[in-house]
Structures are given as structure tokens and as C-alpha cells.
Design an enzyme around this catalytic site. Structure first.
Site, short mmCIF file in Angstrom:
data_model
loop_
_atom_site.label_atom_id
_atom_site.label_comp_id
_atom_site.label_asym_id
_atom_site.label_seq_id
_atom_site.Cartn_x
_atom_site.Cartn_y
_atom_site.Cartn_z
N GLU A 212 -0.14 -0.60 5.74
CA GLU A 212 0.86 -0.04 6.66
C GLU A 212 0.74 1.47 6.74
OE1 GLU A 212 4.53 1.75 8.10
OE2 GLU A 212 3.71 1.94 6.07
N ASP B 90 0.85 -1.19 0.00
CA ASP B 90 0.00 0.00 0.00
C ASP B 90 0.88 1.24 0.00
OD1 ASP B 90 0.68 -0.52 2.83
OD2 ASP B 90 -0.62 1.20 3.24
#
Length: 451
Positions: A156, A92
Site C-alpha cells: 500500500e 507493509d
């Protein structure tokens, strides 16, 4: 780079690495599904899963984590009785922010001035490619001498803790003798560095209310209490005159022992405008690695365009507090909330809410894994000695893994050196760093297996 079969293999794989990173960067995998389609993150997860299967990984799975995102897991069996190493990265990315500020499209990998530009190129899709390169180099030169687990997180950057909670619910999944977190970076391009400390973080939202509704500033201004002005007073109380963070009861005088950060170099890296002073006291390393740091991330108030002559009835802000190793993030949260509530002027109503938290981290640098990495980096970076540095950012998973597997040795390396400008516009990665760190990781796995 010195002649070495592993290094030669990695060098030969770099064109493939660039093509693969270009594919990964095209996925707009921002794990905020109010802004970006969930399908983009899912497509990136499937890409990584397919890449692991192609490298011979078994038990490849898309893990549905409690925050509604997916992490990618895979296991590559090594020789019987071999040690197990967990390799971590996340796919991500941060939103591109102001796309107009990008010289080239953020989700299109573009080569310019010897660097590869694109959102996630360094943080941390490049980390995924680094792990793949290291494993391919070993497979081409005698095989992978350890059991390898790979985990690629899908949220994250959002700090929602999905993978941490999943790991706590399935403690056997990520168990390993050593963990390589590929989400840090060298202190400078060409200077091999392991990150030994991480500051923790807490996020607190503060709401200030003074009136039942906005009022005409001409009719009521001067006596009616302005909620935005009250909030500004509260936020100002979080800093001393020199800009140091001041939260009642929270110590802010710790010193960093280790690699120092030259002040002029920091000004250059941070792109501080001419004539503007740095904030805080002590060395730069003290300020960014060893002491708490407060940041106002956002304020809800009327924008300048379209503003009316009104006394504001309510205002709110989102505050980030970074806390160094040795400070409990939960205790720091309580201190921050108490400070905010005590500093509101004029009897204004105040409400605080914690919306995120991660503990700081300190690695054990005396472990055999650190010597194995030091030897590997000496080969990958000829003439350079591995350095130890701190990092002001947070990786909450580190603490989760340290708590679940207290015997595991945790190392933090990666591609996010200062020129990478992670989280900012025009993020980029140095292909030379990707090549060297892939070599270092491969040699580390070989060295660690032999210990």
C-alpha cells in the site's frame, strides 16, 4: 470504558495484542526491494497467514499480486445466510527515514509515555491487530455473527497498485456487503471518527535539460542556461504567493463542510516552527481535505557537499499532486503535465512522465453501516458522538472496491491519529485507541449483522 462483556474481553487481550504487535513490527516489511529484503515482507505475510489460521479462517492464501508483492487473504465463515464484511489492513510500512532521529529503534516496539513506538505500529500493522482483537472478542462472547473476509495488503505504501489489479482480475474474491478499511484514524485521540473522503494523488516526474554537459560556471555562467535554475522556476510556478497550489485549469476554491480543524491545533500537530506561517487560503479543513495540494517530493541535483562550480546541464524533480473528491485524477495529471511543460523558461527542453495515480474517494454516509458504526462507537467511547472527517492522503483500493462492488458500504477507521506521526520518525500508537477501536469494530459487526 464502560462495563461491557466485549470491552472486558478486549481489555484482557491487550497484553497479547502488545506482544503480537511487537512481533509484527520487527519485520522490516518495506515493499521497496531495492532497499529492504523481500524476505522481510514475506515473513510478515506468513505471520499474518498463521494468525488467521489460528483464528479458524479457511481459504487462507498468500496472493501474488502483479507488482511482485504478496497480499494475505482469509475467510471466516459465519452463520448461514449472514452478511459478509471485508476487513482491510496493510502490513507493509514506510522506510524509517533517518534512523538517527528515532529515540528508540524503529523496528522494535518500545513503550514510552503511555504509547507504543515503532514503524508500522499505527500504519498499519496495528490495524491487523485491531481486526484480530475484534474477532477474538466476538468469538468469546457468542461468536462472530457475519462472514468475515480479511485482506492484508503488502504494498500500500508504494502505491504500485498490485492489490487493486489483482482484485480487478478476481472480482469475486473481495466481494462483501460492507468493507471496513482499518487504515485511517481518529481526528484526535479519544474522539471517534470515520473518514468520509480521501484525496486522490498523481505522481509526475519532470526532467529539464539545457546543455549537452555541465559547464564551468566561471567561463560560461551568466549566458549558458542553467537547467537547475530553470527547474526551480517551474516548481515555483506551482504555488501562489500565499502558498496555495496553482495548476493551470485546476480549481482550488472548494470548501469543506463538516468537522473543522482549529488552526492553532493544526500548527501543533504539524509541528510548525514558531513564526512560520501556514500556506494557502480558506480554513485548514478546506486546504487539507477539499482542495488540491502540490508537493515537491525530491530533486535530483548535486548535493552541497562535493559540489563543483558548474552550470547544470540537466535536473529533474518528482512532484505529488493531491486532488480532492470531485476531481478526476487522470484529468489532474494532464493539467499538471501541461502546466509544467508550458512554464519552462528559456526554451529549455522538458519531459514529464506520470509514474503513479489514485482516484479520490467519497463515502455514502447515509448507509446502514454508518449507523451501526455510530452506535458501536458510542459504546466504545462513552459520552462521545462519532465524527465525520476528511483525510488528505490516498487509499486507491477504496475506489477499486467501490467500482467493483457499488452496493458495498465502505467505512474508514483506524489508529493513525495526529500523535501517531505516521510516515515520520518516532511513529507510535495509542494502546487506548487500539483497545477502544477494537471494541467498536466488534460491536459494529454485531450491530451490522442485526440490521
Amino acid at each position: 470504558m464502560s462495563s461491557n462483556p466485549v470491552a472486558e474481553t478486549v481489555a484482557s487481550l491487550m497484553p497479547r495484542a502488545r506482544a503480537e504487535l511487537a512481533e509484527l513490527v520487527t519485520f522490516q516489511s518495506v515493499a521497496d526491494f531495492d532497499q529492504y529484503p523481500r524476505s522481510e515482507s514475506e515473513a510478515a505475510a506468513h505471520w499474518i497467514a498463521d494468525a488467521l489460521r489460528a483464528e479458524g479462517f479457511t481459504d487462507v492464501a498468500l496472493l501474488d499480486t502483479p507488482d511482485g508483492t504478496q497480499s494475505v487473504y482469509g475467510f471466516l465463515p459465519g452463520p448461514e445466510g449472514a452478511k459478509t464484511v471485508l476487513l482491510y489492513a496493510h502490513y507493509d510500512v514506510q522506510p524509517p527515514l533517518d534512523e538517527a532521529g528515532w529515540t528508540t529503534p524503529p523496528f522494535e516496539l518500545t513503550e514510552r509515555d503511555g504509547r507504543w513506538y515503532g514503524r508500522g505500529a499505527a500504519d498499519c500493522k496495528g490495524g491487523v491487530i485491531m481486526h484480530l482483537l475484534a474477532l477474538r472478542a466476538l468469538k468469546a462472547n457468542g461468536g462472530v455473527p457475519v462472514n468475515v473476509k480479511v485482506i492484508a495488503e503488502g504494498s500500500e505504501e508504494q502505491g504500485t497498485g498490485g492489490l487493486e489489479r489483482y482484485a480487478e482480475e478476481h472480482p469475486e474474491l473481495l466481494e462483501a456487503d460492507a468493507v471496513v478499511i482499518g487504515d485511517s484514524g481518529n481526528f484526535r485521540v479519544g474522539l471517534p471518527t470515520v473518514t468520509t473522503t480521501l484525496r486522490g494523488m498523481t505522481l509526475v516526474r519532470v526532467q529539464v535539460d539545457t546543455l549537452e554537459g555541465n559547464l564551468h560556471s566561471g567561463q560560461f555562467g551568466g549566458a549558458a542556461p542553467d537547467a537547475l535554475a530553470a527547474l526551480i522556476r517551474v516548481l515555483d510556478s506551482l504555488r501562489a504567493k500565499d502558498g496555495s497550489t496553482t495548476v493551470d485549469g485546476l480549481a482550488g476554491d472548494s470548501a469543506w463542510e463538516g468537522l473543522q480543524y482549529d488552526e492553532e491545533q493544526f500548527r501543533k500537530d504539524a509541528k510548525v516552527l514558531d513564526g512560520v506561517e501556514l500556506i494557502g487560503s480558506g480554513t485548514v479543513a478546506d486546504r487539507i481535505w477539499a482542495r488540491p495540494a502540490v508537493t515537491v517530493l525530491g530533486i535530483d541535483c548535486p548535493p552541497v557537499v562535493g559540489a563543483t562550480p558548474s552550470v547544470q546541464a540537466g535536473a529533474r524533480a518528482l512532484i505529488s499532486l493531491r486532488v480532492p473528491p470531485g476531481v478526476d485524477a487522470a484529468e489532474a495529471t494532464k493539467l499538471l503535465q501541461a502546466h509544467l511543460e508550458a512554464r519552462v523558461p528559456w526554451g529549455a527542453r522538458v519531459r514529464t512522465e506520470q509514474i503513479g495515480q489514485g482516484q479520490p474517494f467519497r463515502a455514502d454516509t447515509t448507509s446502514p453501516a454508518y449507523q451501526a458504526m455510530a452506535d458501536a462507537m458510542a459504546v466504545a467511547y462513552p459520552g462521545q458522538k462519532m465524527q465525520y472527517a476528511g483525510q488528505g492522503g490516498s487509499i486507491p483500493l477504496c475506489n477499486t472496491l467501490a467500482a467493483l462492488y457499488p452496493q458495498a458500504e465502505i467505512l474508514l477507521v483506524g489508529l493513525s491519529e495526529p500523535e501517531a506521526q505516521i510516515h515520520a520518525v518516532n511513529e507510535s500508537v495509542s494502546p487506548e485507541e487500539l483497545e477502544r477501536l477494537s471494541v467498536a469494530e466488534a460491536l459494529f459487526l454485531r450491530n451490522y449483522a442485526a440490521d
